[in-house]
Design an enzyme around this catalytic site. Structure first.
Site, PDB file in Angstrom:
ATOM      1  CB  CYS A 123      -0.775   0.331   1.401  1.00 17.88           C
ATOM      2  SG  CYS A 123      -1.538   1.680   1.135  1.00 17.88           S
TER       3      CYS A 123
ATOM      4  CB  CYS B 102       0.600   1.195   4.536  1.00 23.72           C
ATOM      5  SG  CYS B 102      -1.489   1.203   4.166  1.00 23.72           S
TER       6      CYS B 102
END
Length: 342
Positions: free
Chosen positions: A61, A64
């Site tokens: 991600c 993230c």
């Protein structure tokens, strides 16, 4: 030729001296210690005590990855803020992502003595620090009821997510590691699902047979024999009730007919009584000479008319009104008789 074996040994000693002369600058530095505690299915219950901040992420991600440094800085200052900081890899721990029902990444949660709240602000260190120092989490509605990670429903959700994660890992093992085509993997999972469903159905049947206690044959026959007379008795009671209703209806009809006849008789008696009263009122009173003279005057005149035929004689009228009518008729006959004489 005699000094040839010492050549490799001298080369090794020379390399060791060069490495020692290079100094500690060339030595490998130890990795920096991370202040973020990785959370798993085995230690996630630690967040039920004290104050925690959790981050759910995935290695692939990009969002993230952008918040990793900020989250690490926030964890370093955790001792000052009196808070513990953790992170959860949803790829490695799908059960925890199901327990917290994580649908977007990254996801942040605040926990205070077993009460969980969702943090929806940016993952920046300053915002996270103000969220704790100013106690902004008090204005956020907590996850209560079935949404709480410690509830029974979310425990079941964690089990479903963990099973799905294991299936996904197995599918990757078949397709990537073993090189099996994807459609073969799908057929395998379909057949496994059918076999598992049949097996669970068989288990349920066996369990029901174990807990079901059938009645002995004699007891069942006795129950049937006792039930039949009861059914017959109930049927007789229903028939008797219907007959009683019919009899009561017939009696009511008869009573209504008798009442109608009595009413008709009473009406007839009343009519007869009224007729008798009318006759009594029309009869001439006894002892009144006036009515006798009025009734006898026309009769005397009729007697003087000897030439009248018997059929033309005038009957006696009982009342004064009738007497006046009789006098009018006598006058008319006199006039007719005087017209006939020459």
């Amino acid at each position: 030729m005699a000094g040839a074996p010492w050549g490799p040994l001298l080369t090794a000693l020379l390399a060791a001296r060069v490495a020692a002369a290079a100094g500690p600058e060339q030595a490998a530095l130890p990795e920096e210690r991370s202040w973020v505690l990785p959370m798993t299915a085995s230690n996630w219950t630690l967040v039920m005590e004290g104050e925690w901040m959790l981050k759910f992420y995935a290695p692939w991600c990009p969002s993230c990855q952008q918040t990793d440094s900020e989250w690490e800085t926030f964890a370093k200052n955790g001792e000052v803020l009196q808070i513990s900081v953790g992170k959860v890899d949803v790829i490695q721990e799908p059960g925890l992502s199901g327990r917290f029902f994580v649908t977007t990444l990254p996801a942040f949660f605040h926990a205070k003595d077993g009460i969980f709240r969702r943090y929806r602000g940016p993952g920046v260190y300053e915002d996270l620090q103000n969220y704790i120092l100013e106690k902004k989490w008090q204005s956020v509605e907590p996850l209560t009821g079935w949404k709480s990670p410690a509830s029974l429903t979310m425990s079941g959700m964690a089990g479903l997510f963990s099973i799905s994660g294991k299936i996904w890992h197995l599918h990757n093992y078949f397709t990537v590691t073993l090189g099996i085509p994807a459609w073969c993997s799908y057929i395998f999972f379909v057949m496994a699902t059918l076999i598992f469903g049949l097996f669970m159905g068989l288990v349920l049947v066996v369990i029901s047979e174990c807990f079901y206690i059938p009645l002995p044959r004699r007891l069942s026959e006795h129950a049937e024999q006792t039930q039949r007379p009861e059914d017959a008795h109930k049927a007789e009671q229903l028939q008797d009730a219907e007959e009683e209703k019919e009899d009561s209806n017939e009696e009511e009809n008869k009573d209504s007919l008798v009442d109608d006849d009595e009413e008709k008789e009473d009406l007839g008696d009343e009519e007869e009584a009224e007729e008798d009263e009318e006759e009594d009122s029309s009869a001439p009173p006894v002892g009144e000479g006036r009515n006798d003279t009025q009734g006898q005057g026309p009769l005397r005149e009729v007697q003087q008319l000897g030439e009248l035929e018997p059929e033309e004689q005038v009957p006696v009228w009982p009342t004064s009104i009738h007497a006046e009518v009789a006098q009018d008729t006598l006058r008319q006959r006199k006039n007719q008789h005087a017209d006939k004489e020459p």
